[in-house]
Structure formats: C-alpha cells, structure tokens
Design a protein around this motif. Structure first.
Motif, mmCIF file in Angstrom:
data_model
loop_
_atom_site.group_PDB
_atom_site.id
_atom_site.type_symbol
_atom_site.label_atom_id
_atom_site.label_comp_id
_atom_site.label_asym_id
_atom_site.label_seq_id
_atom_site.Cartn_x
_atom_site.Cartn_y
_atom_site.Cartn_z
ATOM 1 N N ALA A 92 83.723 -8.330 -3.082
ATOM 2 C CA ALA A 92 84.871 -7.617 -3.655
ATOM 3 C C ALA A 92 84.446 -6.812 -4.879
ATOM 4 O O ALA A 92 84.826 -5.649 -5.033
ATOM 5 C CB ALA A 92 85.963 -8.620 -4.026
ATOM 6 N N ASP A 93 83.628 -7.425 -5.772
ATOM 7 C CA ASP A 93 83.147 -6.699 -6.961
ATOM 8 C C ASP A 93 82.253 -5.530 -6.567
ATOM 9 O O ASP A 93 82.280 -4.463 -7.197
ATOM 10 C CB ASP A 93 82.377 -7.647 -7.882
ATOM 11 N N ALA A 94 81.453 -5.725 -5.531
ATOM 12 C CA ALA A 94 80.585 -4.642 -5.083
ATOM 13 C C ALA A 94 81.415 -3.477 -4.544
ATOM 14 O O ALA A 94 81.062 -2.304 -4.737
ATOM 15 C CB ALA A 94 79.615 -5.143 -4.017
ATOM 16 N N ALA A 95 82.527 -3.802 -3.881
ATOM 17 C CA ALA A 95 83.354 -2.752 -3.291
ATOM 18 C C ALA A 95 84.210 -2.043 -4.334
ATOM 19 O O ALA A 95 84.340 -0.819 -4.321
ATOM 20 C CB ALA A 95 84.237 -3.349 -2.202
ATOM 21 N N LEU A 96 84.783 -2.812 -5.267
ATOM 22 C CA LEU A 96 85.724 -2.239 -6.227
ATOM 23 C C LEU A 96 85.070 -1.860 -7.554
ATOM 24 O O LEU A 96 85.643 -1.100 -8.333
ATOM 25 C CB LEU A 96 86.854 -3.221 -6.487
ATOM 26 N N GLY A 97 83.867 -2.429 -7.831
ATOM 27 C CA GLY A 97 83.229 -2.210 -9.123
ATOM 28 C C GLY A 97 83.618 -3.301 -10.098
ATOM 29 O O GLY A 97 84.728 -3.863 -10.009
ATOM 30 N N ALA A 98 82.716 -3.645 -11.010
ATOM 31 C CA ALA A 98 83.010 -4.711 -11.962
ATOM 32 C C ALA A 98 82.043 -4.619 -13.147
ATOM 33 O O ALA A 98 80.988 -3.978 -13.058
ATOM 34 C CB ALA A 98 82.886 -6.080 -11.299
ATOM 35 N N SER A 99 82.418 -5.253 -14.242
ATOM 36 C CA SER A 99 81.566 -5.320 -15.432
ATOM 37 C C SER A 99 81.396 -6.778 -15.827
ATOM 38 O O SER A 99 82.367 -7.559 -15.782
ATOM 39 C CB SER A 99 82.177 -4.530 -16.594
ATOM 40 N N PHE A 100 80.204 -7.170 -16.223
ATOM 41 C CA PHE A 100 79.931 -8.528 -16.680
ATOM 42 C C PHE A 100 78.648 -8.534 -17.508
ATOM 43 O O PHE A 100 78.008 -7.498 -17.678
ATOM 44 C CB PHE A 100 79.823 -9.522 -15.514
#
Length: 384
Positions: free
Chosen positions: A287-295
C-alpha cells in the motif's frame, strides 16, 4: 663437425700481429659479441669463438704450436689445448677488468632490522569513520644500557685483525685480462672494521633487547578490509654485530567486516559496503509503495528521513547523499543507497481478502478515484 676458422681471421689480425694488437682486437670483439650485450642468435657462438682464438694467440707457447700445426697443435684431444673460454664471465666483469675496477668490490648497504607484521580487527563502523587503537607489539628495542652499541659501558671496540679495519677482504687472481681483485665483506666484523671484545652483559653484545612496546595506531576513515598500514621505523632494530644501523618497519594489516546488521520496525536489516557507498534493503508494504509514504530509516549516522513516491516498484534504488563511506584523504563521502523491497502480504483475513478482490477489480477500470478509496480501506484493514 664444422671446420674451425683460422684464429687470426676470427680476431681480424695479421699473422704477424703484436700482442697489443691481438689484445685490442679481442677487447673490441668481446664487447661487441658478449651475450650480455648482444641479443643476436649467434652472439654466444661468436663470443666463444673469439675467446678461444684469443686464449691461444695471447699465449706465446700455444701461438707457436698453432702457427706450426694449426688447430691440431692446440686441440684438446691432442694436448689439452683450449678447454675453458669466458662463459663464466659477465659483461660487467670484462668491462671492470679493462678499466681497472675490481670485481665484487662494492660494499653492501648497511643491514636493516627485520620488518614486523601484525593483524588488527576493527568493527564495521570503525572502518567507515576511523579509529585509534593501542597495540602491544612484541619486538626488539635498542638496549638502553649500552645505547644500542653492544659494548659494555666504559669499553671501546677494537680494530678487526682479519681485515685490518677496512671491513673488506681482498683476494686477487690472474686471468687472461690481467689481475682480478675480488672484494668481499669481512666475515668477522660484518664490514664495520671493528669488533666488540667486551660485549654488553644486558644485550649480550647485539645492541638490542626484547620488549612489548605499546604503539598508538591511527586508522583513517574509509579504510578497506585488508589494507596494510606501514609504521616506518617501528620494526626491529638491526643486530649491531652484523653492521646494521637502520630499523625495520611495522606493517599492520587491518581486518574489518564488510556489513552490519541493524534493527528497524521489527526487521533485521543489513547495511553493506559497496566501495564508497553503503547499501540498505528496506521492506515497504504494497500500500505504501502504491500510494507513497514517508518514514525514518536507520543509517550509520543515526535515523534519517526517507520518502517513497507513489507507484514505487520492487527493487527501486534511492540515494541519500553524503551518508556513505568517507574517501581517504578527501573531504567527501559516498551515498547511502536505499533499495526498496515491496512486501506481499500473507496470512490474510477474510475481510482483507475481500478488500483486495474489490481493489483488484478496480484496476480493470479507469476509475482511479474508486481505486484510491479502496486502497485507503486496505491500509486501514492492514493497520498501515
């Protein structure tokens, strides 16, 4: 058997040539055809022929026999004639004899002490950022009682009687070129010209004692596994009885791992070295790979902020500038390469499976808004 050429013809002189003319002709040809100087295929044979001719013609008795009987008068099968030649002489030997230099006359350089080698192990981070280590090196040190001279305090060395204080032994012998002088280092005094009659009782006359010496080693940042560091003069001092004065060197071989394990979000990740870059594989859910994410992700400089854009694919590599390995003797560093591993979920609940099925069906349409809405529900269901 090949017919031998006339010796006068070989040297290029007339039959009535004087000894000086024969000698000059031989010297010229010997220089030209000596195998050490002439690389042609027939040089060795020509040199042997020239040497044989000169051996006969420079000797009055042999020359007289040759003039009367030809080759039969000096052939080894008749009277032992020529059986040697100059195969044992190097070009430098001939050159030295012509110009009055003695063979073997160079005194060797002063002996150095022995070089020492030591292995040290450091951590992955120490190899990246550099460190200092205190080493304990078993080695010899100059005797502080006799100040490294090997003499009992208050005594003096004596002149070597074998070489009469010259440090050299000279032996002369006669050859067809004239007198050769062979010079070698005196085996009694080691070339010093002096001998110790009253050796130091602490070091037994060798000028050194065995110790464990502490040495601080500076390991530079960015050093590679297996690199050798040389510490000049930290090897063993030489034995003064053998004419030595210069100490050897200490070579330290640095061993370091090429990767390190770090913990992050319940995962055990591996940071590995790739030249001046560090490489880190980071797991990212679908899901993070598809929508993008920061961490935040781990690095050798502590945690750093990291973002993946929407639509990130498996194996995509991102660079975090300046978080890699320092360059030796340069004020710059490599990068941290972050490689994304998109994780496929397992052990799905019934609700999760239903949501993924609905999400899958939206990929067959052009309703992106609907797909994004379902993705949000998937993230919520998966707790991400």
């Amino acid at each position: 058997m090949a017919t031998k050429r006339d010796y006068y013809e070989v040297l290029g002189v007339a039959r009535g040539a004087s000894e000086d003319e024969i000698r000059r002709a031989f010297r010229k040809l010997a220089f030209e055809y000596h195998p050490d100087r002439n690389a042609s295929d027939d040089a060795a044979d020509r040199f042997k022929e020239i040497s044989e001719a000169y051996e006969v013609l420079q000797d009055g008795q042999k020359r007289q026999m040759y003039d009367r009987l030809g080759h039969a008068g000096v052939d080894p099968s008749f009277n032992g004639g020529f059986a040697g030649g100059f195969s044992g002489f190097g070009f430098e030997d001939i050159f030295d004899s012509f110009f009055g230099r003695s063979t073997g006359g160079r005194r060797p350089r002063a002996q150095r002490g022995a070089d020492l080698r030591l292995d040290v192990e450091i951590s992955f981070e120490e190899a990246v950022f550099g460190t200092k280590q205190d080493l304990e090196v078993p080695k010899y040190e100059s005797c502080n009682v006799c100040d490294g001279k090997g003499l009992e305090p208050g005594t003096q060395p004596e002149r070597c009687t074998r070489c009469d204080g010259t440090g050299e032994i000279r032996r002369s012998h006669q050859s067809i070129f004239g007198q050769f002088v062979n010079v070698s280092v005196c085996d009694r005094c080691g070339g010093d010209g002096q001998v110790i009659k009253t050796p130091c009782t602490t070091c037994r006359g060798n000028g050194r004692v065995q110790v464990n010496k502490r040495i601080e080693l500076t390991i530079p940042a960015g050093i590679d596994d297996g690199t050798q560091i040389r510490l000049t003069g930290e090897g063993d001092p030489p034995d003064v009885r053998h004419g030595g004065r210069v100490p050897g060197d200490l070579y330290v071989s640095v061993r370091a791992p090429t990767q390190q394990v770090v913990e992050w979000e319940g995962y055990k990740l591996v940071i590995r070295r790739q030249s001046h870059d560090l490489v880190l594989d980071v797991p990212v859910n679908v899901a993070d790979a598809a929508l993008g994410a920061s961490f935040t992700i781990p690095s050798l400089d502590g945690e750093v902020d990291f973002s993946v854009p929407s639509g990130t694919q498996y194996g995509k590599v991102f660079r975090v500038k300046g978080k890699g390995v320092p360059y030796l003797r340069e004020n710059r560093r490599g990068d941290l390469q972050v490689r994304v591993h998109v994780m496929t979920p397992t052990d799905l609940t019934k609700e999760q499976k239903e949501l993924l099925k609905k999400l899958s069906s939206t990929f067959k349409t052009t309703n992106n808004a609907n797909a994004k809405s379902l993705f949000d529900k998937v993230k919520e269901a998966f707790g991400v």
